[in-house]
Design an enzyme around this catalytic site. Sequence first.
Site, mmCIF file in Angstrom:
data_model
loop_
_atom_site.group_PDB
_atom_site.id
_atom_site.type_symbol
_atom_site.label_atom_id
_atom_site.label_comp_id
_atom_site.label_asym_id
_atom_site.label_seq_id
_atom_site.Cartn_x
_atom_site.Cartn_y
_atom_site.Cartn_z
ATOM 1 N N GLU A 38 -43.448 -43.406 21.335
ATOM 2 C CA GLU A 38 -43.150 -42.158 21.964
ATOM 3 C C GLU A 38 -44.297 -41.244 21.868
ATOM 4 O OE1 GLU A 38 -40.389 -38.062 22.089
ATOM 5 O OE2 GLU A 38 -39.985 -39.492 20.671
ATOM 6 N N LYS B 162 -41.120 -44.226 25.448
ATOM 7 C CA LYS B 162 -40.475 -42.767 25.659
ATOM 8 C C LYS B 162 -41.713 -41.904 26.092
ATOM 9 C CE LYS B 162 -37.087 -39.425 23.726
ATOM 10 N NZ LYS B 162 -36.220 -39.082 22.561
#
Length: 295
Positions: free
Chosen positions: A176, A213
């Site tokens: 992420e 993400k």
Amino acid sequence: MNDDMLTKVRTGRGFIAALDQSGGSTPKALQRYGIPESAYTDEDAMFDLIHEMRTRIMTSPVFTGERILAAILFEQTMDRQVDGVGSAEYLRTRKQVVPFLKVDQGLAGEADGARLMKPMPGLDALLERAVGHGVFGTKMRSVVLLANEAGVDAVVAQQFEVARRILAAGLVPIVEPEVDIHSPEKAAAEALLKAALVRHLDGLDAGQEGMLKLTLPEEDGFHQELVDHPRVLRVAALSGGYSRQEADARLTRNHGVIASLSRALTEGLGAGMTDEEFDATLDASIAEIYAASVT
């Protein structure tokens, strides 16, 4: 690795519920839920309250694997129980929701227009505990603030260095590298980030797969190359401060990307609600996010 969970993550319809607020973000999450800071005197009491909120969400009859693929847990949540069993075990066995664990320890200071993750000296022990709880994968967050190539490269190199350790432990990493939605160079930063991600993904060995993400992009469909990459199980989107309405609208325009929302998921929920009000509000949120994730 559980094949059923792998299949669900790879091909299932739905989204990821992020229930991983840490010590820094918990006070704001509680405040939005209707619990002011004056309601608790120390960190232990604060974490008890946020666990009560998360438990109410997870045990709601509308929170099931039919629309929710996975949930990301905070370390303390993994170590606590829901309805008499461990939180990860509860999600997996009672709700058919794949459990992930947030493993980063927060952000370091800004350098080169980015914020790397703080050192994680206890990572190996944490991964071992996660495996013991039947957790499927992990999530770790760093932040890109500007279109600075050195900063972006440092963020992605660190993410993949840790991702390889997570893969070696038998878990699936969610990488992420968030791009700040308020960045004055957001589109340019996203371009640098995608190029760096592709380079590192191309360097993974056959059979090594992870998830991404990412911030919802300025250009619709911008992450398609990542969605289609053979080393990527799934691309999820974070709301990053966008309202649920804005996040859902952007998500609908990015086909193949699913949601992974925390603040947007709990928007409108209140501690003083009756169970009927709480479930109805959560159901509406889940329905809206699910619809945007399956377009």
